[in-house]
Structure formats: structure tokens, C-alpha cells
Design an enzyme around this catalytic site. Structure first.
Site, short mmCIF file in Angstrom:
data_model
loop_
_atom_site.label_atom_id
_atom_site.label_comp_id
_atom_site.label_asym_id
_atom_site.label_seq_id
_atom_site.Cartn_x
_atom_site.Cartn_y
_atom_site.Cartn_z
N CYS A 187 7.58 -22.59 -27.08
CA CYS A 187 7.98 -23.82 -27.75
C CYS A 187 8.52 -24.71 -26.64
O CYS A 187 9.59 -24.46 -26.11
CB CYS A 187 9.06 -23.58 -28.80
SG CYS A 187 9.66 -25.15 -29.48
N CYS A 227 11.93 -26.74 -27.86
CA CYS A 227 13.20 -26.06 -28.09
C CYS A 227 12.96 -24.55 -28.16
O CYS A 227 12.73 -23.92 -27.13
CB CYS A 227 13.90 -26.58 -29.34
SG CYS A 227 12.81 -26.87 -30.75
#
Ligand code: FE
Length: 201
Positions: free
Chosen positions: A105, A108
Site C-alpha cells: 500500500c 499508507c
């Protein structure tokens, strides 16, 4: 007071406060000790990579389930009772002899909680998030996974809408193992794509 001492002190304080809050809730009849124990047990034992490992082992042994899992991961995973928070849409990526999938990701730490539990610290690190996209083969080699040049590496960027689960290749020589034995071969890292499933012991 040194920083170290301060931190130790704070975390001890937090524990005491949590215990005090728990006692208060129980005393007021708002929550039972059984319920608290059950929630903790769920996070420790049920909600974790073991769920994902059960999904993978089923896909290895049941071709119809595998096909369903790859076509509609969310539904096929919900069929095993795993769904909910941070997992409203899960796409399953199939590793093969010619394609290796890696999940990150970049923004985040989006992660498929219902099948993998909470993400490891390295998954949330800036280094992994930045480098997994830029130099995936190098990152994989640092995890101990050296892929030959003829294997295509695909990197998938998770987000709040879509989470990914890697379906690792079934290791050779494991065709006759029981479901429980197969589950034990499926590591968390193999379902993120930074490792292969473990070989037979
Ligand atoms: Fe995220």
C-alpha cells in the site's frame, strides 16, 4: 526523568488505566469478562494469517473453490466466514510458474484484515511502500526470495476500496498432505507475496 524512563512509565500507566476501565465496565454491568476474553482471543487466534492460510489450503485442494476465489475473492472468502472490517472487497492474485504477485500500500497500510489480521511493521514502513514499486526484485531478494528474470513480477497497490491476497503456488511434493498440514505451510509473508509457501518438512 529520562525519556526511556518516561516511556516505560507511560506504558505501565496505560496498562493500569486499561485495567481500571475494564473493571469499571464489568462493575457497571456494561461488559463481561467473557466478552473481553473472547475479543482478545479472536484477535490473537482467529483474525490473523491463519484465516488466509485456510483459504489458500482450500484453494490448493479444491479446483472449484480455487476458480471461485480467483473470480470473486470477496464472496469465496466470505464463504469461509471471513469478512468485515478492512475487507469489504478482496481480490485474490494467483502466483504461477511465470507470474509472481507482490502487494503493497504505497499510500499508507491498507491490508486485508479478515484474512491476514493486522499488517506487520515492515509493511507500513516508508521504505517498503516506496521501494516495492520502484525495485520489487531487489526488495524481494532482501526478503530472501530470488526470482529468475523470466518470472514476471506484478506489484499491486492496495487502497481503501480494494485489498489483495496472494494465492501462493502449492509447493511440489505436498499433494498428499492433509488440509491441516497444508495450512501450516502457508505463511503470512507468502500471502503478501514476499515469500513462497514453505516446502514439505
Ligand atoms: Fe493504505
Amino acid at each position: 526523568m529520562s525519556d526511556t524512563h518516561h516511556h516505560t512509565h507511560s506504558s505501565a500507566d496505560a496498562e493500569i488505566r486499561a485495567k481500571a476501565l475494564e473493571s469499571l465496565l464489568i462493575e457497571k454491568g456494561l461488559i463481561s469478562t467473557d466478552l473481553i476474553d473472547e475479543v482478545v482471543r479472536q484477535y490473537e487466534e482467529d483474525i490473523g494469517p491463519l484465516n488466509g492460510a485456510r483459504v489458500v489450503a482450500r484453494a490448493w485442494t479444491d479446483p472449484d473453490y480455487r476458480e471461485w476465489l480467483l473470480r470473486d475473492g470477496t464472496q469465496a472468502i466470505a464463504d469461509m466466514g471471513y469478512h468485515g472490517r478492512e475487507g469489504s472487497k478482496i481480490v485474490v492474485l494467483e502466483n504461477t510458474a511465470s507470474v509472481h504477485n507482490l502487494v503493497v500500500c504505497t499510500l499508507c497500510s491498507c491490508y486485508p484484515w479478515p484474512v491476514l489480521g493486522l499488517p506487520p511493521n515492515w509493511y507500513k514502513s516508508y521504505a517498503y511502500r516506496a521501494r516495492a514499486v520502484r525495485e520489487p526484485r531487489k526488495v524481494l531478494s532482501e526478503f530472501g526470495l530470488i526470482l529468475s528474470e523470466d518470472i514476471e513480477v506484478r506489484v499491486w497497490d492496495s487502497n481503501s476500496e480494494v485489498r489483495y491476497l496472494v494465492l501462493p503456488e502449492q509447493p511440489a511434493g505436498t499433494e498428499t498432505l492433509s488440509s491441516e498440514q497444508l495450512i501450516a505451510l502457508v505463511s503470512r509473508d507468502s500471502m503478501i507475496g514476499v515469500a513462497h509457501a514453505n516446502g514439505p518438512v
